[in-house]
Each structure stands twice: as C-alpha cells, then as structure tokens.
Design a protein around this motif. Structure first.
Motif, PDB file in Angstrom:
ATOM      1  N   THR A  13      74.041  64.314  37.054  1.00 23.33           N
ATOM      2  CA  THR A  13      74.894  64.581  37.913  1.00 23.33           C
ATOM      3  C   THR A  13      76.446  65.151  36.718  1.00 23.33           C
ATOM      4  O   THR A  13      77.281  66.077  37.759  1.00 23.33           O
ATOM      5  CB  THR A  13      75.343  64.482  38.926  1.00 23.33           C
ATOM      6  OG1 THR A  13      75.505  63.211  39.211  1.00 23.33           O
ATOM      7  CG2 THR A  13      73.547  64.741  40.521  1.00 23.33           C
ATOM      8  N   SER A  16      76.857  68.432  36.311  1.00 23.82           N
ATOM      9  CA  SER A  16      75.557  69.574  36.574  1.00 23.82           C
ATOM     10  C   SER A  16      76.847  70.111  37.909  1.00 23.82           C
ATOM     11  O   SER A  16      77.999  70.023  38.026  1.00 23.82           O
ATOM     12  CB  SER A  16      74.860  68.639  38.023  1.00 23.82           C
ATOM     13  OG  SER A  16      74.734  69.892  39.438  1.00 23.82           O
ATOM     14  N   GLU A  18      75.778  72.228  40.056  1.00 28.16           N
ATOM     15  CA  GLU A  18      76.198  71.662  41.540  1.00 28.16           C
ATOM     16  C   GLU A  18      76.571  71.070  41.418  1.00 28.16           C
ATOM     17  O   GLU A  18      77.758  71.342  42.726  1.00 28.16           O
ATOM     18  CB  GLU A  18      74.837  71.493  41.389  1.00 28.16           C
ATOM     19  CG  GLU A  18      74.575  71.815  43.369  1.00 28.16           C
ATOM     20  CD  GLU A  18      73.302  70.769  44.021  1.00 28.16           C
ATOM     21  OE1 GLU A  18      72.988  70.982  45.198  1.00 28.16           O
ATOM     22  OE2 GLU A  18      72.043  70.871  43.315  1.00 28.16           O
TER      23      GLU A  18
END
Length: 95
Positions: A13, A16, A18
């Motif tokens: 992440t 990432s 998002e």
C-alpha cells in the motif's frame, strides 16, 4: 481472506494510489475541521480492519508550519455506499 474485526498490515500500500487518495482525503478533512494548513507528504504505513466496510489505519508524513511531522489517520470506507469518513486524525510526533 481477511478476518472479520481483526486489524492486519495492508500489503503493497505504500505506493497505492487508493491509499494515497485516502491519506490526502484525511489531511483535507482535518484541515477543514481544524482550519489548519497541513500538507500531505507520503504514506508511511497502512493497516486495515474489515468492519461494515473497511477501516484504514494510515500513518502518514505531512508538513505542518514548515516542519515535517507524522500523523495517524483512521478512515472508514464503504465503497458500495460511496461513503468515506475520517474517524480520527492525530499527530504521533516529529518525523
């Protein structure tokens, strides 16, 4: 498969989009609520918890008053309802 209710490390992440967007959202919401001017820097770490949706625990670096600091944001996301909300945003010390 995620364990319901258990907090776990999120995989992959740090880069990432998002998670970066959720971290920026947390900073923006904090700035609106506290009338501050914190600037997002980068995501340091992310954990997640499956609830009615997903609770993300994001550790991030941001600049506050010209100083780089570390913050923790807790963001609740329910994508099927187009819902996201900052549950908590707090400093954890200087970076």
């Amino acid at each position: 498969m995620a364990t319901l209710g258990g907090i776990r490390e999120s995989q992959g992440t740090q880069n990432s989009l998002e998670i970066d967007n959720l971290a920026r959202f947390a900073v923006d919401e904090h700035n609106k609520k506290e009338n501050s001017m914190i600037e997002f820097g980068r995501v340091v770490n992310t954990k997640e918890q499956v609830v009615a949706g997903t609770m993300y625990y994001i550790t991030l670096e941001a600049t506050d008053g010209g100083k780089k600091k570390t913050f923790e944001a807790k963001v609740w996301v329910k994508p099927w309802m187009n819902f996201k909300e900052v549950q908590e945003f707090k400093p954890v010390g200087d970076a």
